[in-house]
Design an enzyme around this catalytic site. Structure first.
Site, PDB file in Angstrom:
ATOM      1  N   ASP A 299     -19.960  19.333 -14.414  1.00  0.00           N
ATOM      2  CA  ASP A 299     -20.304  18.205 -13.551  1.00  0.00           C
ATOM      3  C   ASP A 299     -19.339  18.082 -12.386  1.00  0.00           C
ATOM      4  OD1 ASP A 299     -22.514  17.249 -14.931  1.00  0.00           O
ATOM      5  OD2 ASP A 299     -21.287  16.128 -16.335  1.00  0.00           O
TER       6      ASP A 299
ATOM      7  N   ARG B 203     -18.711  24.472 -18.268  1.00  0.00           N
ATOM      8  CA  ARG B 203     -17.419  23.826 -18.496  1.00  0.00           C
ATOM      9  C   ARG B 203     -16.867  24.123 -19.901  1.00  0.00           C
ATOM     10  NH1 ARG B 203     -13.237  21.619 -15.609  1.00  0.00           N
ATOM     11  NH2 ARG B 203     -11.939  20.462 -17.043  1.00  0.00           N
TER      12      ARG B 203
ATOM     13  N   ASP C 231     -18.444   8.636 -20.962  1.00  0.00           N
ATOM     14  CA  ASP C 231     -19.799   9.144 -20.740  1.00  0.00           C
ATOM     15  C   ASP C 231     -20.865   8.055 -20.781  1.00  0.00           C
ATOM     16  OD1 ASP C 231     -18.947  11.692 -20.343  1.00  0.00           O
ATOM     17  OD2 ASP C 231     -19.464  12.439 -22.332  1.00  0.00           O
TER      18      ASP C 231
ATOM     19  N   MET D 209     -11.108   7.687 -15.731  1.00  0.00           N
ATOM     20  CA  MET D 209     -10.824   9.109 -15.909  1.00  0.00           C
ATOM     21  C   MET D 209     -11.280   9.981 -14.752  1.00  0.00           C
ATOM     22  SD  MET D 209     -11.388   9.717 -19.975  1.00  0.00           S
ATOM     23  CE  MET D 209     -10.651   8.618 -21.184  1.00  0.00           C
TER      24      MET D 209
ATOM     25  N   LYS E 162     -23.967  17.017 -28.004  1.00  0.00           N
ATOM     26  CA  LYS E 162     -23.634  18.074 -27.038  1.00  0.00           C
ATOM     27  C   LYS E 162     -22.144  18.398 -27.054  1.00  0.00           C
ATOM     28  CE  LYS E 162     -23.248  18.787 -22.018  1.00  0.00           C
ATOM     29  NZ  LYS E 162     -21.823  18.521 -21.787  1.00  0.00           N
ATOM     30  N   ASN E 163     -21.300  17.369 -26.975  1.00  0.00           N
ATOM     31  CA  ASN E 163     -19.855  17.615 -26.857  1.00  0.00           C
ATOM     32  C   ASN E 163     -19.277  18.221 -28.131  1.00  0.00           C
ATOM     33  OD1 ASN E 163     -19.873  16.673 -24.243  1.00  0.00           O
ATOM     34  ND2 ASN E 163     -19.269  14.592 -24.802  1.00  0.00           N
TER      35      ASN E 163
END
Length: 435
Positions: A121, A97, A319, A341, A22-23
């Site tokens: 998110d 995002r 993640d 983070m 996904k990223n």
């Protein structure tokens, strides 16, 4: 809103193939705007966030052709810049995002960019200063309309420069690299992110004709070129899915073979799960997780409690901390999970506590988990998915729990996990999607 009904306590078995990352997809898809030539991308995950970005690119005038279940061709030869001034564009971009990474390619090729404040998110502050400071150092002029939360950027004469990033932001580095590939002169980016997904982006851009050196390090040198061409690209498997499936196997005492993992690109993820006592066997590029009744968390050499914390690559990805935390609830031993983070990412633990887990939320960033060692099962409850990763952690907890659980707001899970209910049912899980 949709929900999952899950009957837990069932041991699973079988093979599962991770989706495309996904990223990585969010970066690679934005990069198609850098050329008027065709780009073919394979292993694109069929998930909400990615599909929204593909739809947005199509609305901008990019020609999108679906060549197969996971393969698309993109051609951005007739981009409609006027669309960026419409309410439709601003609304769709704000729901995603990853839309912030449209700005770098737009600046590089067209000299202008506009965006409403991106969503995503709800996991605490996710500032974008790194993106815009980098653009400004390249010579772009930045204006933020605070009342309407709209960013305006003029980048008609980008020039290469040296910059030291204030944080090694993955999306920030990707955006700056895409803006710099066609800037005049040489750009040097220090404290750059070096995640595998960013390496994939740089390799793709180099195949398109960019001149990027230092790929895989935190010091990138980019020699600007006048034009980029087309290419083909294949996504990496999603390392977050791979880690999620390892945690799922451990929690449900299941025997699972995770296929096509690109193991050399997983960094310390396998070793981190091994430190939790989870057995992993590499079979070529597959990871076999045997069924385990018990797994014991290691301590540090001096006997102190193991701490797992997120860090920039090659450290442990933030993640997967939600997965580490939920997996620890049925381990033998104690672990401190430190989420550095994001300050709101651990708040889902109240649901795990309600299920019977022994967790102390020390503060917004740290949680101590005392493993139950299967002496007590988690119990099924009704809960809500607050974000993508916490949602899957709660799903893993539900699959391991005794009784039935209902997970609401599963749209969050769908944003990052492709047909997760169908794929889990193929392993033997009792999960159904309900209204």
């Amino acid at each position: 809103m949709g929900s999952f009904r899950v009957n837990g306590g069932i041991k699973l078995k079988g093979e599962i193939i991770p989706q495309g990352a996904k990223n990585e997809a969010l970066q690679i898809l934005c990069a198609v705007l850098l050329t008027s030539e065709k780009i073919t991308i394979s292993k694109i995950p069929n998930i909400v966030d990615v599909n929204k970005l593909i739809e947005l690119l199509s609305d901008m005038g990019v020609k999108v052709t679906k060549e197969g279940p996971e393969t698309y061709t993109f051609q951005a030869d007739e981009v409609n810049l006027d669309f960026m001034a419409t309410e439709e564009y601003l609304k769709k971009a704000s729901a995603l995002r990853g839309s912030v990474m449209l700005l770098g390619p737009l600046l590089a090729r067209f000299g202008t960019g506009k965006l409403s404040k991106p969503g995503g998110d709800k996991i605490g502050r996710r500032r974008m200063d790194t993106h815009f400071t980098g653009f400004q150092k390249l010579g772009a002029k930045f204006n933020y309309d605070a009342k309407n939360e709209i960013f305006h950027i003029d980048g008609k004469n980008l020039k290469g420069c040296y910059m030291l990033l204030d944080e090694a932001s993955v999306t920030g580095t990707a955006n700056i690299v895409m803006a710099a590939v066609m800037a005049e002169g040489t750009t040097t980016v220090y404290n750059a992110a070096c995640e595998p997904y960013l390496q994939q982006l740089c390799d793709m851009l180099n195949r398109m004709g960019a001149k990027i050196s230092g790929v895989g390090s935190n010091l990138l040198t980019i020699e600007g070129v006048k034009k980029l061409g087309g290419t083909t690209h294949k996504m990496l498997p999603d390392m977050i899915e791979i880690g999620s499936f390892i945690g799922l196997a451990a929690m449900t005492q299941s025997e699972i073979l995770i296929k096509d993992c690109q193991i050399p690109r997983l960094g310390i993820i396998p070793d981190t799960f091994r430190r939790m006592g989870i057995q992993l066997e590499f079979r070529g590029d597959d990871i076999f997780v045997p069924a385990q009744k018990h797994y014991e968390i290691e301590t540090f050499i001096d006997g102190s409690i193991l701490t797992v914390a997120d860090a920039i690559w090659p450290g442990f990805t933030p993640d997967l901390l939600s997965i580490i935390l939920v997996t620890a609830t049925q381990a033998k031993g104690t672990i401190l999970v430190h989420q550095k983070m994001f300050e709101s990412r651990l708040f889902f633990v109240d649901k795990l506590i309600e299920m019977g887990a022994q967790i102390i939320l020390c503060d917004p960033h740290r949680a101590t988990v005392i493993g139950l060692d299967r002496k007590t099962d988690l119990r099924g409850i009704r809960m809500t998915s607050p974000d993508i990763r916490a949602g899957v952690a709660l799903l893993i907890a539900a699959l391991s729990a005794s009784g039935t659980s209902i997970i609401d707001n599963i749209e969050q899970i769908d944003r990052g996990y492709q047909n997760i209910d169908d794929r889990l049912r193929a392993l033997g899980a009792e999960i159904e999607r309900i209204s």
